[in-house]
Scaffold this motif. Structure first.
Motif, PDB file in Angstrom:
ATOM      1  N   LEU A  72       0.837  -1.210   0.000  1.00 19.88           N
ATOM      2  CA  LEU A  72       0.000   0.000   0.000  1.00 19.88           C
ATOM      3  C   LEU A  72       0.869   1.256   0.000  1.00 19.88           C
ATOM      4  N   LYS A  73       1.901   1.259   0.850  1.00 21.10           N
ATOM      5  CA  LYS A  73       2.790   2.431   0.883  1.00 21.10           C
ATOM      6  C   LYS A  73       3.506   2.602  -0.460  1.00 21.10           C
ATOM      7  N   HIS A  74       3.879   1.485  -1.061  1.00 19.26           N
ATOM      8  CA  HIS A  74       4.514   1.549  -2.383  1.00 19.26           C
ATOM      9  C   HIS A  74       3.550   2.142  -3.417  1.00 19.26           C
ATOM     10  N   SER A  75       2.267   1.730  -3.370  1.00 20.07           N
ATOM     11  CA  SER A  75       1.282   2.247  -4.332  1.00 20.07           C
ATOM     12  C   SER A  75       1.043   3.745  -4.127  1.00 20.07           C
ATOM     13  N   ILE A  76       0.956   4.168  -2.860  1.00 19.68           N
ATOM     14  CA  ILE A  76       0.786   5.606  -2.576  1.00 19.68           C
ATOM     15  C   ILE A  76       1.997   6.386  -3.067  1.00 19.68           C
ATOM     16  N   GLU A  77       3.174   5.830  -2.828  1.00 20.08           N
ATOM     17  CA  GLU A  77       4.413   6.498  -3.273  1.00 20.08           C
ATOM     18  C   GLU A  77       4.452   6.603  -4.798  1.00 20.08           C
ATOM     19  N   VAL A  78       4.058   5.527  -5.491  1.00 20.96           N
ATOM     20  CA  VAL A  78       4.035   5.549  -6.965  1.00 20.96           C
ATOM     21  C   VAL A  78       3.005   6.559  -7.456  1.00 20.96           C
ATOM     22  N   ALA A  79       1.854   6.668  -6.760  1.00 24.62           N
ATOM     23  CA  ALA A  79       0.835   7.647  -7.158  1.00 24.62           C
ATOM     24  C   ALA A  79       1.372   9.069  -7.044  1.00 24.62           C
ATOM     25  N   HIS A  80       2.050   9.375  -5.911  1.00 24.51           N
ATOM     26  CA  HIS A  80       2.629  10.721  -5.738  1.00 24.51           C
ATOM     27  C   HIS A  80       3.684  10.999  -6.807  1.00 24.51           C
ATOM     28  N   LEU A  81       4.571  10.038  -7.027  1.00 22.12           N
ATOM     29  CA  LEU A  81       5.628  10.228  -8.036  1.00 22.12           C
ATOM     30  C   LEU A  81       5.023  10.395  -9.437  1.00 22.12           C
ATOM     31  N   SER A  82       3.972   9.618  -9.736  1.00 20.91           N
ATOM     32  CA  SER A  82       3.323   9.731 -11.056  1.00 20.91           C
ATOM     33  C   SER A  82       2.706  11.113 -11.231  1.00 20.91           C
ATOM     34  N   GLY A  83       2.063  11.625 -10.174  1.00 23.37           N
ATOM     35  CA  GLY A  83       1.483  12.962 -10.251  1.00 23.37           C
ATOM     36  C   GLY A  83       2.528  14.030 -10.477  1.00 23.37           C
ATOM     37  N   LEU A  84       3.672  13.911  -9.771  1.00 26.78           N
ATOM     38  CA  LEU A  84       4.745  14.899  -9.933  1.00 26.78           C
ATOM     39  C   LEU A  84       5.356  14.833 -11.334  1.00 26.78           C
ATOM     40  N   LEU A  85       5.590  13.621 -11.826  1.00 25.54           N
ATOM     41  CA  LEU A  85       6.152  13.490 -13.178  1.00 25.54           C
ATOM     42  C   LEU A  85       5.155  13.987 -14.231  1.00 25.54           C
ATOM     43  N   ALA A  86       3.860  13.716 -14.017  1.00 23.34           N
ATOM     44  CA  ALA A  86       2.840  14.189 -14.954  1.00 23.34           C
ATOM     45  C   ALA A  86       2.794  15.719 -14.985  1.00 23.34           C
ATOM     46  N   ALA A  87       2.961  16.335 -13.819  1.00 18.12           N
ATOM     47  CA  ALA A  87       2.978  17.802 -13.755  1.00 18.12           C
ATOM     48  C   ALA A  87       4.169  18.366 -14.521  1.00 18.12           C
ATOM     49  N   GLU A  88       5.315  17.706 -14.414  1.00 14.87           N
ATOM     50  CA  GLU A  88       6.514  18.173 -15.128  1.00 14.87           C
ATOM     51  C   GLU A  88       6.342  18.042 -16.644  1.00 14.87           C
ATOM     52  N   ILE A  89       5.724  16.948 -17.075  1.00 15.07           N
ATOM     53  CA  ILE A  89       5.577  16.707 -18.518  1.00 15.07           C
ATOM     54  C   ILE A  89       4.389  17.465 -19.095  1.00 15.07           C
ATOM     55  N   GLY A  90       3.359  17.655 -18.268  1.00 15.27           N
ATOM     56  CA  GLY A  90       2.189  18.385 -18.743  1.00 15.27           C
ATOM     57  C   GLY A  90       1.050  17.498 -19.195  1.00 15.27           C
ATOM     58  N   VAL A  91       0.849  16.347 -18.520  1.00 19.43           N
ATOM     59  CA  VAL A  91      -0.297  15.489 -18.829  1.00 19.43           C
ATOM     60  C   VAL A  91      -1.250  15.491 -17.632  1.00 19.43           C
ATOM     61  N   ASP A  92      -2.343  14.748 -17.756  1.00 20.66           N
ATOM     62  CA  ASP A  92      -3.396  14.735 -16.738  1.00 20.66           C
ATOM     63  C   ASP A  92      -2.845  14.202 -15.408  1.00 20.66           C
ATOM     64  N   ILE A  93      -2.766  15.069 -14.396  1.00 19.45           N
ATOM     65  CA  ILE A  93      -2.178  14.683 -13.111  1.00 19.45           C
ATOM     66  C   ILE A  93      -3.079  13.689 -12.377  1.00 19.45           C
TER      67      ILE A  93
END
Length: 518
Positions: free
Chosen positions: A335-356
């Motif tokens: 669960l902690k790994h999934s939450i961490e991946v969700a946060h990292l995915s949101g941050l990377l999406a913000a940098e690239i400019g896709v749907d956060i």
């Protein structure tokens, strides 16, 4: 006297003379009567015979007439049928003649076409021969002029063109690759570093034991119970091994399944607070603890969605997310790994400019299959894809789940982001421990082997995998069957599992009778 004698003699003589005459007359009369009767009978017989002959003649004529009529009727029918057959044969003959005429005409037409085609083929052969002759002359002239054969000229031209194309292509590819690598590497490093810096996660390693504090050492004896019945009931109900040793005021719960360990911990703490420790109370507290853990699982799933900021997930997926709190992968909490991946995915999406939000959703659900992969056949990727499809997740999320280990090509940038975030979360220092995962997998395989046998109700691997406790259905398995089952289990474990030392197979058959006083 003499007169009387004379009279008598006269009478006798008269009788002697008259009697034969009378007798002859009577015979004559009777003969005459008989002859008359015979004559009448013969006449009647002749009449009867004449009538019979007349009747027979009449019958004969009637029979002959009927036979003639029948023969005439049969003859007429045969003539009619013969005429019909003759007419039908004539029609068939006409059709056959017509078809024969048609076939003759077609045959003549085909023969004419064949003759024309043969003429054209001969002409084409002549033209082909002329073309080949001209081609050969042209090649000979070209070879004379160039000083090379046709094969040498082909090879030379092809090699020249190939070398030029290869050289130009190599230069272009090298130039494009160098530019793309420079830009991509620079941007990728910036994105990853920025995401890692912004996402702060705990470095936690799960263990396989839990410690329950006791108010005093006297409680250890109450937990064990008379002849060990309390501790045996608790271990049987939860599938967790209770270690009561010299550690002061503490009991260690050992088990590879965190959900079972949590149920045992809550149940034991409730029993310690309640003070009444006996088998019936233990069963009651274990049931309450199981309900509490189920509520906790749902709350953990809801808390994870709130923490990440993802909403609108199906309630069953939320429950499965909460279940991942009690699941580890190489020692890393799922669960902690999934939450961490969700946060990292949101941050990377913000940098690239896709749907956060979509990136976070895909990151949170990318390992959802791990919540039930120990209960269902298949990899956690395929199980996760099936779950997402079942609960109507978007195709973007499904593709991200399916491709996060590279089994399927990613179709969107979000799928690539989830891949990168998953790798970052798993690769950071202290995130994973492979030894623990191997150990828990072995214990799970041990339970799966024992549960696969018919008549087994449930089984628990305890003592760090050195013992497996198997509860059987008493109605299905008899005392004699238990011996054979234990032997079969041992052979199956030996053939399918690799393990150090030896494993004790403990088969338990328990019968209960319950009644209520009203």
């Amino acid at each position: 006297m003499p007169d009387i004698v004379k009279i008598i003699l006269a009478i006798v003589i008269t009788l002697v003379i008259v009697a034969p005459l009378v007798w002859i007359a009577a015979i004559s009369y009777r003969k005459k009567v008989y002859e008359e009767k015979v004559g009448n009978a013969e006449d009647k017989a002749r009449e009867i015979i004449d009538e019979a002959l007349k009747t027979a003649e009449t019958k004969k004529r009637e029979a002959l007439l009927e036979a003639k009529e029948e023969s005439l009727k049969t003859k007429n029918e045969l003539e009619k049928e013969t005429k019909e057959r003759r007419a039908e044969l004539q029609r068939y003959e006409k059709r056959v003649l017509t078809k024969e005429e048609t076939l003759d005409r077609k045959t003549e037409a085909l023969e004419k076409k064949e003759s024309k085609l043969s003429v054209k083929e001969n002409e084409l052969d002549k033209i082909r021969a002329e073309v080949e002759e001209l081609h050969d002359r042209r090649l000979q002239e070209l070879e004379k002029i160039s000083g090379l054969t046709s094969e040498q000229a082909k090879d030379y031209l092809l090699k020249t063109v190939e070398d030029e194309v290869k050289h130009e292509t190599a230069l272009l590819v090298k130039e494009l690759e160098s530019k793309a690598k420079e830009e991509a590497e620079k941007k990728a490093k910036d994105y990853v570093v920025t995401a890692i810096q912004k996402c702060a996660a705990d470095h936690v390693a799960e263990s396989t034991i839990s410690v329950v504090q006791l108010p005093n050492d006297e409680m250890k004896g109450r937990i064990i119970g008379r002849e060990g019945r309390n501790i045996r009931t608790l271990e049987t109900m939860t599938g967790v091994d209770l270690i009561i040793d010299d550690t002061p005021e503490a009991v260690i719960l050992s088990g590879f399944d965190p959900i079972r360990r949590e149920v045992a911990r809550i149940a034991l703490e409730k029993l310690i607070v309640d003070g009444r420790i006996h088998p019936a109370r233990i069963e009651e507290m274990v049931e309450k603890a199981q309900k509490e853990v189920e509520v906790m699982i749902r709350e953990e799933g809801e808390a994870a969605t709130l923490e990440v900021g993802v909403h609108g997930i199906h309630p069953e997926l939320v429950r499965l997310l909460g279940k991942m709190k009690f699941r580890t992968s190489y020692g890393q909490n799922a669960l902690k790994h999934s939450i961490e991946v969700a946060h990292l995915s949101g941050l990377l999406a913000a940098e690239i400019g896709v749907d956060i939000k979509m990136a976070k959703r895909a990151g949170l659900l990318h390992d959802i299959g791990k919540s039930v992969d120990h209960e269902m056949e298949g990899s956690h990727i395929q199980i996760g894809v099936d779950l997402c499809r079942k609960y109507k997740e978007s195709p973007i999320v499904i593709n991200a789940v399916e491709s996060h280990h590279g089994d399927v090509e990613p179709e969107t940038l979000i799928a690539c982001i989830v891949q990168a975030a998953d790798t970052i979360s798993a690769a950071r220092p202290g995130a994973r421990r492979e030894t623990l995962e191997t150990y828990t997998n072995r214990l799970k395989q041990l339970e799966d082997i024992t549960n696969s046998f018919k008549g087994v109700d449930k089984s628990f691997a305890i003592q760090a995998g050195r013992e497996v406790r198997v509860m059987v259905v008493p109605e299905t398995i008899s005392d004699a069957d238990m011996v054979l089952l234990a032997r079969d289990l041992s052979k199956q474990i030996e053939s399918e599992l690799e393990y150090p030392g030896q494993i004790k197979v403990n088969v338990i058959r328990e019968s209960r009778v319950v009644d209520y006083a009203k």
